[in-house]
Write a protein that holds these residues in place. Structure first.
Motif, PDB file in Angstrom:
ATOM      1  N   ASN A   1      23.902 -92.157 -93.084  1.00 46.42           N
ATOM      2  CA  ASN A   1      22.548 -91.622 -93.081  1.00 46.42           C
ATOM      3  C   ASN A   1      21.566 -92.778 -92.963  1.00 46.42           C
ATOM      4  O   ASN A   1      21.723 -93.807 -93.622  1.00 46.42           O
ATOM      5  CB  ASN A   1      22.273 -90.844 -94.359  1.00 46.42           C
ATOM      6  N   VAL A   2      20.536 -92.596 -92.138  1.00 44.74           N
ATOM      7  CA  VAL A   2      19.507 -93.612 -91.929  1.00 44.74           C
ATOM      8  C   VAL A   2      18.190 -93.054 -92.455  1.00 44.74           C
ATOM      9  O   VAL A   2      17.754 -91.983 -92.035  1.00 44.74           O
ATOM     10  CB  VAL A   2      19.378 -93.978 -90.432  1.00 44.74           C
ATOM     11  N   SER A   3      17.564 -93.788 -93.360  1.00 44.48           N
ATOM     12  CA  SER A   3      16.272 -93.344 -93.888  1.00 44.48           C
ATOM     13  C   SER A   3      15.107 -94.010 -93.168  1.00 44.48           C
ATOM     14  O   SER A   3      14.019 -93.431 -93.085  1.00 44.48           O
ATOM     15  CB  SER A   3      16.180 -93.629 -95.388  1.00 44.48           C
ATOM     16  N   ALA A   4      15.335 -95.211 -92.643  1.00 45.71           N
ATOM     17  CA  ALA A   4      14.265 -95.932 -91.949  1.00 45.71           C
ATOM     18  C   ALA A   4      14.867 -97.006 -91.059  1.00 45.71           C
ATOM     19  O   ALA A   4      16.031 -97.390 -91.208  1.00 45.71           O
ATOM     20  CB  ALA A   4      13.311 -96.575 -92.957  1.00 45.71           C
ATOM     21  N   MET A   5      14.048 -97.469 -90.136  1.00 44.75           N
ATOM     22  CA  MET A   5      14.434 -98.565 -89.252  1.00 44.75           C
ATOM     23  C   MET A   5      13.247 -99.515 -89.136  1.00 44.75           C
ATOM     24  O   MET A   5      12.104 -99.062 -89.015  1.00 44.75           O
ATOM     25  CB  MET A   5      14.797 -98.030 -87.863  1.00 44.75           C
ATOM     26  N   THR A   6      13.512-100.801 -89.204  1.00 47.62           N
ATOM     27  CA  THR A   6      12.471-101.797 -89.006  1.00 47.62           C
ATOM     28  C   THR A   6      12.735-102.495 -87.683  1.00 47.62           C
ATOM     29  O   THR A   6      13.839-102.985 -87.441  1.00 47.62           O
ATOM     30  CB  THR A   6      12.451-102.811 -90.160  1.00 47.62           C
ATOM     31  N   LEU A   7      11.728-102.510 -86.831  1.00 46.30           N
ATOM     32  CA  LEU A   7      11.822-103.177 -85.536  1.00 46.30           C
ATOM     33  C   LEU A   7      10.972-104.432 -85.573  1.00 46.30           C
ATOM     34  O   LEU A   7       9.796-104.392 -85.951  1.00 46.30           O
ATOM     35  CB  LEU A   7      11.319-102.263 -84.415  1.00 46.30           C
ATOM     36  N   GLU A   8      11.584-105.535 -85.192  1.00 47.91           N
ATOM     37  CA  GLU A   8      10.877-106.809 -85.084  1.00 47.91           C
ATOM     38  C   GLU A   8      10.841-107.210 -83.616  1.00 47.91           C
ATOM     39  O   GLU A   8      11.697-106.793 -82.828  1.00 47.91           O
ATOM     40  CB  GLU A   8      11.586-107.874 -85.915  1.00 47.91           C
ATOM     41  N   HIS A   9       9.858-108.023 -83.271  1.00 47.70           N
ATOM     42  CA  HIS A   9       9.754-108.489 -81.883  1.00 47.70           C
ATOM     43  C   HIS A   9       9.071-109.856 -81.867  1.00 47.70           C
ATOM     44  O   HIS A   9       8.551-110.318 -82.887  1.00 47.70           O
ATOM     45  CB  HIS A   9       8.997-107.482 -81.023  1.00 47.70           C
ATOM     46  N   TYR A  10       9.103-110.457 -80.694  1.00 49.08           N
ATOM     47  CA  TYR A  10       8.483-111.758 -80.509  1.00 49.08           C
ATOM     48  C   TYR A  10       7.220-111.538 -79.674  1.00 49.08           C
ATOM     49  O   TYR A  10       7.308-111.336 -78.458  1.00 49.08           O
ATOM     50  CB  TYR A  10       9.454-112.700 -79.814  1.00 49.08           C
ATOM     51  N   PRO A  11       6.031-111.505 -80.306  1.00 45.13           N
ATOM     52  CA  PRO A  11       4.793-111.221 -79.573  1.00 45.13           C
ATOM     53  C   PRO A  11       4.611-112.155 -78.377  1.00 45.13           C
ATOM     54  O   PRO A  11       4.941-113.333 -78.422  1.00 45.13           O
ATOM     55  CB  PRO A  11       3.703-111.455 -80.627  1.00 45.13           C
ATOM     56  N   GLY A  12       4.082-111.607 -77.335  1.00 44.89           N
ATOM     57  CA  GLY A  12       3.885-112.364 -76.096  1.00 44.89           C
ATOM     58  C   GLY A  12       5.100-112.227 -75.209  1.00 44.89           C
ATOM     59  O   GLY A  12       5.009-111.723 -74.090  1.00 44.89           O
ATOM     60  N   MET A  13       6.243-112.647 -75.680  1.00 37.92           N
ATOM     61  CA  MET A  13       7.475-112.516 -74.908  1.00 37.92           C
ATOM     62  C   MET A  13       7.801-111.045 -74.689  1.00 37.92           C
ATOM     63  O   MET A  13       8.213-110.647 -73.594  1.00 37.92           O
ATOM     64  CB  MET A  13       8.637-113.212 -75.619  1.00 37.92           C
ATOM     65  N   THR A  14       7.615-110.238 -75.699  1.00 36.08           N
ATOM     66  CA  THR A  14       7.934-108.810 -75.595  1.00 36.08           C
ATOM     67  C   THR A  14       7.072-108.138 -74.527  1.00 36.08           C
ATOM     68  O   THR A  14       7.587-107.442 -73.649  1.00 36.08           O
ATOM     69  CB  THR A  14       7.737-108.115 -76.951  1.00 36.08           C
TER      70      THR A  14
END
Length: 149
Positions: free
Chosen positions: A45-58
């Motif tokens: 079961n998944v209650s949440a997901m955190t997405l990270e990224h590299y600003p500019g490159m993304t």
């Protein structure tokens, strides 16, 4: 032509679609895809997901994916919104809208963009499950999907 947003806040797919299509008579098709956080991954079961990224490159990578699609199909507009931060099960993650004079081009371009977003966009995902937090690994099937293009 492509409008790209990488943002924390939610989006309204209907408003985004209307903003691209209202008053336009040059398009015959608008195809949209909305990706959501599922509450199950594998057998957990998944209650949440955190997405990270590299600003500019993304943003640059999303622009490249949209540009590559526009080189392959006759598109009259592309809108990509991708969220980051902590999202709960059921929350919207991504929106892709493609506009074209013809439906086939709009459908194929939307599918193409999603395949490349899934495999080539620089996002890192961490799920909160019953068993604790874990990073989401790339799936072989996502890479296989790229072979269609």
């Amino acid at each position: 032509m492509a409008m790209i947003s990488v943002q924390q806040h939610d989006f309204d797919p209907g408003c985004e679609l209307s903003a691209l299509t209202d008053g336009r008579t040059d398009i015959g098709a608008a195809v949209s895809f909305v990706g959501l956080v599922r509450d199950v991954a594998g057998n957990e079961n998944v209650s949440a997901m955190t997405l990270e990224h590299y600003p500019g490159m993304t943003e640059r990578q999303l622009e490249k994916i949209a540009s590559d699609a526009a080189e392959r199909w006759p598109l009259d507009g592309v809108r990509i919104i991708h969220r980051f931060g902590r999202l709960l099960a059921g929350d919207r993650i991504v929106l892709v809208i493609t506009l074209s004079a013809h439906r086939r081009a709009a459908f194929e371009a939307c599918d193409y963009i999603m395949d490349f977003l899934k495999s080539r966009a620089p996002f890192w995902k961490r799920e909160e499950t019953d068993g604790g937090e874990k990073w989401v690994a790339a799936k072989a099937g996502d890479e296989d999907d790229l072979g269609r293009w």
